[in-house]
Each structure stands twice: as structure tokens, then as C-alpha cells.
Design a protein around this motif. Structure first.
Motif, PDB file in Angstrom:
ATOM      1  N   GLN A 433      33.774  44.379  40.897  1.00  0.00           N
ATOM      2  CA  GLN A 433      33.015  44.727  42.089  1.00  0.00           C
ATOM      3  C   GLN A 433      33.676  45.825  42.909  1.00  0.00           C
ATOM      4  O   GLN A 433      33.007  46.716  43.420  1.00  0.00           O
ATOM      5  CB  GLN A 433      32.828  43.474  42.958  1.00  0.00           C
ATOM      6  CG  GLN A 433      31.939  43.682  44.172  1.00  0.00           C
ATOM      7  CD  GLN A 433      30.484  43.694  43.817  1.00  0.00           C
ATOM      8  OE1 GLN A 433      30.139  43.437  42.684  1.00  0.00           O
ATOM      9  NE2 GLN A 433      29.611  44.046  44.746  1.00  0.00           N
ATOM     10  N   TYR A 434      35.009  45.764  43.046  1.00  0.00           N
ATOM     11  CA  TYR A 434      35.684  46.648  43.991  1.00  0.00           C
ATOM     12  C   TYR A 434      36.559  47.709  43.323  1.00  0.00           C
ATOM     13  O   TYR A 434      36.718  48.809  43.851  1.00  0.00           O
ATOM     14  CB  TYR A 434      36.525  45.816  44.981  1.00  0.00           C
ATOM     15  CG  TYR A 434      35.668  44.876  45.762  1.00  0.00           C
ATOM     16  CD1 TYR A 434      34.780  45.336  46.733  1.00  0.00           C
ATOM     17  CD2 TYR A 434      35.674  43.501  45.496  1.00  0.00           C
ATOM     18  CE1 TYR A 434      33.967  44.484  47.424  1.00  0.00           C
ATOM     19  CE2 TYR A 434      34.849  42.631  46.188  1.00  0.00           C
ATOM     20  CZ  TYR A 434      34.000  43.138  47.157  1.00  0.00           C
ATOM     21  OH  TYR A 434      33.173  42.289  47.862  1.00  0.00           O
ATOM     22  N   LEU A 435      37.167  47.402  42.180  1.00  0.00           N
ATOM     23  CA  LEU A 435      37.887  48.446  41.451  1.00  0.00           C
ATOM     24  C   LEU A 435      36.951  49.227  40.530  1.00  0.00           C
ATOM     25  O   LEU A 435      37.301  50.285  40.029  1.00  0.00           O
ATOM     26  CB  LEU A 435      39.022  47.835  40.616  1.00  0.00           C
ATOM     27  CG  LEU A 435      40.195  47.234  41.387  1.00  0.00           C
ATOM     28  CD1 LEU A 435      41.264  46.752  40.432  1.00  0.00           C
ATOM     29  CD2 LEU A 435      40.781  48.238  42.350  1.00  0.00           C
ATOM     30  N   GLU A 436      35.735  48.674  40.312  1.00  0.00           N
ATOM     31  CA  GLU A 436      34.722  49.306  39.454  1.00  0.00           C
ATOM     32  C   GLU A 436      35.270  49.575  38.057  1.00  0.00           C
ATOM     33  O   GLU A 436      35.067  50.642  37.474  1.00  0.00           O
ATOM     34  CB  GLU A 436      34.190  50.591  40.096  1.00  0.00           C
ATOM     35  CG  GLU A 436      33.477  50.341  41.413  1.00  0.00           C
ATOM     36  CD  GLU A 436      32.875  51.604  41.997  1.00  0.00           C
ATOM     37  OE1 GLU A 436      32.973  52.653  41.331  1.00  0.00           O
ATOM     38  OE2 GLU A 436      32.304  51.546  43.094  1.00  0.00           O
ATOM     39  N   LEU A 437      36.000  48.611  37.523  1.00  0.00           N
ATOM     40  CA  LEU A 437      36.496  48.746  36.163  1.00  0.00           C
ATOM     41  C   LEU A 437      35.373  48.515  35.164  1.00  0.00           C
ATOM     42  O   LEU A 437      34.382  47.854  35.453  1.00  0.00           O
ATOM     43  CB  LEU A 437      37.606  47.721  35.908  1.00  0.00           C
ATOM     44  CG  LEU A 437      38.913  47.881  36.705  1.00  0.00           C
ATOM     45  CD1 LEU A 437      39.882  46.792  36.297  1.00  0.00           C
ATOM     46  CD2 LEU A 437      39.535  49.238  36.490  1.00  0.00           C
ATOM     47  N   GLU A 438      35.554  49.076  33.975  1.00  0.00           N
ATOM     48  CA  GLU A 438      34.656  48.719  32.891  1.00  0.00           C
ATOM     49  C   GLU A 438      34.904  47.257  32.506  1.00  0.00           C
ATOM     50  O   GLU A 438      35.980  46.708  32.720  1.00  0.00           O
ATOM     51  CB  GLU A 438      34.915  49.619  31.670  1.00  0.00           C
ATOM     52  CG  GLU A 438      34.666  51.101  31.915  1.00  0.00           C
ATOM     53  CD  GLU A 438      33.187  51.386  32.212  1.00  0.00           C
ATOM     54  OE1 GLU A 438      32.360  50.579  31.759  1.00  0.00           O
ATOM     55  OE2 GLU A 438      32.893  52.380  32.879  1.00  0.00           O
ATOM     56  N   LYS A 439      33.873  46.612  31.944  1.00  0.00           N
ATOM     57  CA  LYS A 439      34.001  45.192  31.624  1.00  0.00           C
ATOM     58  C   LYS A 439      35.149  44.943  30.647  1.00  0.00           C
ATOM     59  O   LYS A 439      35.894  43.964  30.768  1.00  0.00           O
ATOM     60  CB  LYS A 439      32.692  44.661  31.036  1.00  0.00           C
ATOM     61  CG  LYS A 439      32.701  43.135  30.843  1.00  0.00           C
ATOM     62  CD  LYS A 439      31.361  42.633  30.396  1.00  0.00           C
ATOM     63  CE  LYS A 439      31.362  41.099  30.373  1.00  0.00           C
ATOM     64  NZ  LYS A 439      32.441  40.545  29.543  1.00  0.00           N
ATOM     65  N   GLU A 440      35.330  45.838  29.657  1.00  0.00           N
ATOM     66  CA  GLU A 440      36.419  45.662  28.696  1.00  0.00           C
ATOM     67  C   GLU A 440      37.771  45.676  29.403  1.00  0.00           C
ATOM     68  O   GLU A 440      38.660  44.875  29.108  1.00  0.00           O
ATOM     69  CB  GLU A 440      36.352  46.780  27.649  1.00  0.00           C
ATOM     70  CG  GLU A 440      37.491  46.709  26.606  1.00  0.00           C
ATOM     71  CD  GLU A 440      37.484  47.912  25.676  1.00  0.00           C
ATOM     72  OE1 GLU A 440      38.336  47.961  24.782  1.00  0.00           O
ATOM     73  OE2 GLU A 440      36.619  48.798  25.869  1.00  0.00           O
ATOM     74  N   GLU A 441      37.920  46.584  30.391  1.00  0.00           N
ATOM     75  CA  GLU A 441      39.186  46.675  31.118  1.00  0.00           C
ATOM     76  C   GLU A 441      39.420  45.439  31.983  1.00  0.00           C
ATOM     77  O   GLU A 441      40.522  44.878  32.010  1.00  0.00           O
ATOM     78  CB  GLU A 441      39.182  47.938  31.993  1.00  0.00           C
ATOM     79  CG  GLU A 441      39.057  49.225  31.207  1.00  0.00           C
ATOM     80  CD  GLU A 441      38.809  50.425  32.105  1.00  0.00           C
ATOM     81  OE1 GLU A 441      39.120  51.547  31.669  1.00  0.00           O
ATOM     82  OE2 GLU A 441      38.305  50.247  33.216  1.00  0.00           O
ATOM     83  N   ALA A 442      38.347  45.022  32.715  1.00  0.00           N
ATOM     84  CA  ALA A 442      38.488  43.838  33.564  1.00  0.00           C
ATOM     85  C   ALA A 442      38.765  42.584  32.734  1.00  0.00           C
ATOM     86  O   ALA A 442      39.570  41.736  33.108  1.00  0.00           O
ATOM     87  CB  ALA A 442      37.215  43.646  34.402  1.00  0.00           C
TER      88      ALA A 442
END
Length: 466
Positions: A433-442
């Protein structure tokens, strides 16, 4: 599926129009849903009832599903699941309203089928920003079986007492808990507190107001200042004795004196809060003036440096020979290009949270910069010199994940902050939500954090829906 005959359509219409809770009617309805698929004609005709059915289907069995122990001071995982896919607070509010109305349908059906009585009290933890934590600022949704008000002489008084006790002892602490679980996102709203709503002691509102709609059994009951309900009961029903703590009773003069003292205390608190707010505003204005002065000095200094650089470049050009003028100009241009690249990299590394995914990466994988080994190293060193070290680092899994995705060292600070403030089931949601990472990264960072901290990882609760 073949078209229904006229007789089947008539039977279908009678079945769907019925509100019978007999076992035969429920069995016939279940058989109908298993035999015929839902059609547009039916969903349009019975839209409200199909919507309630979808909510009831999702909630079926929740009351005994083994997930009643919420994380201490945090939200249940279903809180975040219900927010997935919604883009506005109005959409989330409408979603909660559907669940609430379905619960009212079930309570109404329970009362009619059982012939008993029910009182349900509910508050939404999401209050208006800046609302004070006092009973008179809270409104409770209360469901009351009709005959409690219509046939019980003391029904209204009892419901009013239950609602006021619920607001004072349950609702206010629950709102504080909700805001604590939301964390820093509500910190700014708590610095601008609203004044408590005015309460008319001389002509208090009715014990139980009119229902929200004339045909419903749901009421919105407003809280009252602590100690004000007994006086309101006496005013609305002067022939009913009011239970007070003093066995000898309390005179009207003493009651008014207590109200006056309460009002004076509230006024003093409000005045103190106003003075604190004024002082805080003055402090912030002074800091703003100071920062403006520093910014102006920096701009002037930058202009002087640029002028000096231009003069030096002019001097170098004028002193150079025709054979070496071009290389020196090219070299000066290269230095300026390097300085520009390093400045851009530093700005990217210090953007606010959520501004862009470049906040966590050393460079964008989609647009790699030209191969300048010395330049890239210098830029990274410049950024790192302005990033404080974390008190502790997540190693080795997080370290390997950060390097694998080319993220900045500063991500360690963010991960440690999540570990200190949030329940581990909320880490993945905040990364998305806040770092806007890609799902793979998160996903990878969430697994790595659990590994480094020795926590059990369950993808059903620790990975939020996209």
C-alpha cells in the motif's frame, strides 16, 4: 436450461415471495437454488434479498470458526480483506453498511421466529477525524425489539441506561483502540481536536429518539455527558424515582451545582487545549520561517556556485589551445553530467513514503543508466551518507532479498519500523500500500522478515490480497 412452464413460474414466484422460516420452505428454497441457476430476471426482482444472501453466505459459520482471538491492539485479518479492491472511504463504508443491514435482517428474523427480545448495540470505530474521546461525541446504532418500547413501562429507561453504559465503558475505549491500531495515519487528525457537542441540560433530548426510518427497529442513540442521564430520566418521567448513589437522595440544587461544576471543568479543559494549540501553531510558524530562510540561503549559494562554475569554464576555454579546447569542454560537460546524475539519484532516494517505487531501489530495472562504474559508485556513496543506520538489521534473509531486487540500504529502517509498530500479519499490506512494491517483492520481503525473526509464516494471514 429449458424455459420454465407457467405452472413452474407461478410456484417459483410464490416460493420467492414467501418469508416463511418453516423447515419445508427453507428446504424448497435450497432445492430451487440447486436446480435453477440465478438469472438476471430474478436478481433484479429480488436485488436486496440476493445481496443479503451473498453476505450471509460469506459470514456463514464465522461465529464459531476458531478465529475469535484478535491480535492485541490490532485489527482482525478480515478488516484488511474487506478493504481490498476498494478505492475510496465511501466504498468501504457502503460495504460495512451491507454487512450491518444483513445482521439487522437476521436479528429481526430471530425475534419473529422465537417470539423473544433482543437489544443490539454497535459503534463503528472509524469516527470523524478529530472527534474528542467523550461519550457525548459518540453515536451508537441500537436495535430494539418493538414490544420492549411498546409494552414495557420501563423499557425506554432501561434501554437508555444500557446504551449510555455501553458508550461510556465500551464504545469510547474501542474508538481509542481503533485509532491506535491505525497508527501514524491518524496522528495529524488528533492534533486538531473538535470541541465536544453541546448538550442541553435544561431540555435534554428524549431517552430514545424516533427510529431511523418509521418502519424500522433501529435507532441512533447519542451519548450524554457522564452523570447527565439520571437528570434526563427525571425530566422525561418525573413520576419515576431515579436511583442515585446516595440513599437519602439528591436535591435539585445539588444536581444543578454538579452540572455547573462539570461545565466549568469542560470549559477549562477546552481553554487549555486552545492555548496549547495556539502555542503549537506559533512554534510551527517559527520553524517554517527558519526553514524558508535556510532554503533562500541554499538557493543563493547554489546560484553563486553555478556562476563560479560558469566563470571557471569560461576561463578554461579562453586559456586552452585550439587543439585541446574541444576535449576540455567535453570533460567539463562530463563532470556536470555526473553531478546532475548524482543529484537526481540523491533526490530519488529521499522521496517521501509512497511517492514512487524508486524510493526503495538503487536504479530502475526498466531503464538502466549508461555504464559508468565510477559514477554509479559515487552516487550510491552520496545517498548512503545521508541515510541513518537502523538500530538493528534484518539478516541474512532480508539482506539477501534487498540485494536481489536492487533496493536501497534504507529499506532496513522501514522493515525495522514495521516490526516495531505493526503486527506481522500487516507487514505485507503496508509494503504493497505505502511502499508500492510489486507483489513478488512484497511476498519475498515478508517471508524473509518472518525467517529472520523466527516467526511462523502462514500465507493465508500474512499475504494480503492484491
Amino acid at each position: 436450461m429449458s424455459e420454465l412452464t407457467e405452472g413452474q413460474m407461478k410456484a417459483e414466484n410464490e416460493l420467492l415471495q414467501s418469508r416463511s422460516f418453516s423447515s419445508s420452505s427453507l428446504a424448497a428454497l435450497l432445492s430451487f437454488w440447486m436446480t435453477y441457476r440465478t438469472t438476471t430476471r430474478l436478481t433484479k426482482k429480488f436485488k436486496a434479498r440476493y445481496r443479503a444472501a451473498t453476505v450471509a453466505f460469506m459470514a456463514g459459520g464465522m461465529w464459531d470458526d476458531g478465529q475469535q482471538d484478535w491480535p492485541h491492539g490490532a485489527f482482525h485479518p478480515h478488516f484488511f480483506e474487506s478493504r481490498a479492491g476498494t478505492i475510496s472511504s465511501d466504498a468501504r463504508k457502503a460495504n460495512r453498511r451491507r454487512v450491518f443491514e444483513t445482521a439487522l435482517d437476521m436479528l429481526t428474523a430471530l425475534d419473529r421466529v422465537s417470539g423473544g427480545a433482543t437489544i443490539m448495540l454497535h459503534i463503528d470505530g472509524n469516527q470523524k477525524p478529530g472527534s474528542p474521546h467523550v461519550p457525548e461525541a459518540v453515536k451508537a446504532d441500537v436495535y430494539i425489539t418493538p414490544h420492549i418500547k411498546q409494552e414495557n413501562p420501563d423499557g425506554e429507561v432501561f434501554v437508555a441506561q444500557v446504551a449510555q453504559a455501553f458508550i461510556e465503558s465500551i464504545a469510547v475505549p474501542s474508538i481509542q483502540r481503533w485509532e491506535g491500531a491505525m497508527g501514524n495515519r491518524l496522528r495529524s487528525s488528533r492534533t486538531h481536536l473538535r470541541a465536544p457537542p453541546h448538550y442541553n441540560y435544561m431540555d435534554p433530548p428524549p431517552l430514545i429518539p424516533a427510529p431511523n426510518t418509521p418502519t424500522s427497529s433501529i435507532y441512533t442513540i447519542c451519548g450524554r455527558p457522564v452523570g447527565a442521564l439520571d437528570d434526563a430520566i427525571a425530566k422525561h418521567n418525573p413520576f419515576r424515582p431515579v436511583q442515585v448513589s446516595n440513599s437519602t437522595g439528591t436535591s435539585n440544587e445539588a444536581s444543578l451545582q454538579s452540572m455547573l461544576e462539570s461545565l466549568r471543568n469542560e470549559h477549562a479543559k477546552t481553554q487549555s487545549l486552545l492555548e496549547e494549540t495556539k502555542a503549537r501553531v506559533a512554534e510551527l510558524e517559527a520553524k517554517l520561517i527558519e526553514k524558508d530562510a535556510l532554503l533562500n540561503d541554499a538557493v543563493c549559494g547554489l546560484s553563486a556556485i553555478q556562476a563560479k562554475a560558469g566563470q571557471l569554464q569560461t576561463d578554461l576555454t579562453s586559456r586552452s589551445t585550439p587543439n585541446t579546447s574541444t576535449p576540455r569542454a567535453t570533460q567539463s560537460s562530463t563532470y556536470e553530467q555526473r553531478g546532475s546524475n548524482a543529484s537526481a539519484h540523491f533526490s530519488s532516494a529521499h522521496r517521501p513514503h509512497g511517492a514512487s517505487t524508486s524510493f526503495v531501489r538503487t536504479s530502475s530495472p526498466a531503464s538502466p543508466s549508461p555504464a559508468r562504474p565510477a559514477q554509479t559508485s559515487s552516487s550510491d556513496h552520496l545517498s548512503a551518507s545521508f541515510i541513518p543506520d537502523s538500530p538493528k538489521l534484518f539478516r541474512p534473509a532480508c539482506e539477501a532479498t534487498i540485494k536481489r531486487f536492487g533496493m536501497l540500504t534504507y529499506v532496513h529502517n522501514v522493515l525495522w519500523d514495521y516490526h516495531e509498530r505493526l503486527h506481522h500479519t500487516q507487514w505485507h499490506f503496508h509494503m504493497m500500500q505505502y511502499l508500492e512494491l510489486e507483489k513478488e517483492e512484497a511476498d519475498a520481503l515478508t517471508v524473509a522478515m518472518h525467517t529472520d525473526r523466527g516467526l511462523e509464516f502462514d500465507p493465508r494471514t500474512c499475504i494480503s490480497s492484491p
